[in-house]
Scaffold this motif. Structure first.
Motif, PDB file in Angstrom:
ATOM      1  N   ALA A  22      53.281  26.395  22.321  1.00 16.70           N
ATOM      2  CA  ALA A  22      53.041  27.781  22.747  1.00 16.70           C
ATOM      3  C   ALA A  22      54.315  28.462  23.236  1.00 16.70           C
ATOM      4  N   ALA A  23      55.194  27.725  23.877  1.00 15.66           N
ATOM      5  CA  ALA A  23      56.426  28.314  24.411  1.00 15.66           C
ATOM      6  C   ALA A  23      57.271  28.939  23.311  1.00 15.66           C
ATOM      7  N   ALA A  24      57.283  28.334  22.139  1.00 15.86           N
ATOM      8  CA  ALA A  24      58.076  28.875  21.031  1.00 15.86           C
ATOM      9  C   ALA A  24      57.530  30.230  20.583  1.00 15.86           C
ATOM     10  N   TYR A  25      56.215  30.375  20.555  1.00 17.56           N
ATOM     11  CA  TYR A  25      55.612  31.669  20.203  1.00 17.56           C
ATOM     12  C   TYR A  25      55.958  32.726  21.247  1.00 17.56           C
ATOM     13  N   LEU A  26      55.837  32.338  22.512  1.00 13.34           N
ATOM     14  CA  LEU A  26      56.151  33.256  23.602  1.00 13.34           C
ATOM     15  C   LEU A  26      57.618  33.689  23.538  1.00 13.34           C
ATOM     16  N   ASN A  27      58.508  32.718  23.398  1.00 14.82           N
ATOM     17  CA  ASN A  27      59.931  33.036  23.358  1.00 14.82           C
ATOM     18  C   ASN A  27      60.291  33.889  22.148  1.00 14.82           C
ATOM     19  N   ARG A  28      59.664  33.606  21.019  1.00 11.58           N
ATOM     20  CA  ARG A  28      59.905  34.419  19.826  1.00 11.58           C
ATOM     21  C   ARG A  28      59.454  35.855  20.064  1.00 11.58           C
ATOM     22  N   GLY A  29      58.339  36.011  20.719  1.00  7.58           N
ATOM     23  CA  GLY A  29      57.824  37.353  20.979  1.00  7.58           C
ATOM     24  C   GLY A  29      58.725  38.172  21.894  1.00  7.58           C
ATOM     25  N   VAL A  30      59.251  37.550  22.934  1.00 12.29           N
ATOM     26  CA  VAL A  30      60.100  38.293  23.864  1.00 12.29           C
ATOM     27  C   VAL A  30      61.537  38.439  23.368  1.00 12.29           C
ATOM     28  N   SER A  31      61.887  37.722  22.306  1.00 12.67           N
ATOM     29  CA  SER A  31      63.245  37.812  21.756  1.00 12.67           C
ATOM     30  C   SER A  31      63.337  38.774  20.596  1.00 12.67           C
ATOM     31  N   ASN A  32      62.203  39.257  20.141  1.00 12.58           N
ATOM     32  CA  ASN A  32      62.196  40.144  18.978  1.00 12.58           C
ATOM     33  C   ASN A  32      62.656  41.534  19.404  1.00 12.58           C
ATOM     34  N   PRO A  33      63.874  41.955  18.974  1.00 14.75           N
ATOM     35  CA  PRO A  33      64.355  43.284  19.377  1.00 14.75           C
ATOM     36  C   PRO A  33      63.495  44.380  18.785  1.00 14.75           C
TER      37      PRO A  33
END
Length: 64
Positions: free
Chosen positions: A52-63
């Motif tokens: 789940a952390a990878a999904y979360l991090n991907r979401g907050v890193s998407n400019p």
């Protein structure tokens, strides 16, 4: 920078472990390299779709 080297080594030792990809993605994000961060999160999700952390991090890193 040292963190990136450590995560690269961890990935080299065990390329089937999603966590170092996720953590390296965080390091890239913190350095402002969002494209590389997202690529690492994508790799982490591909290896372990339940990380789940990878999904979360991907979401907050998407400019936007």
């Amino acid at each position: 920078e040292q963190g990136l080297r450590d995560f690269n080594k961890a990935i080299k030792l065990n390329p089937k472990d999603a966590c170092p990809y996720n953590n390296r993605g965080i390091a890239y994000k913190n350095l402002g390299n969002y494209k590389q961060a997202i690529q690492d999160y994508n790799k982490a999700v591909k290896i372990n779709p339940e990380l789940a952390a990878a999904y979360l991090n991907r979401g907050v890193s998407n400019p936007r």
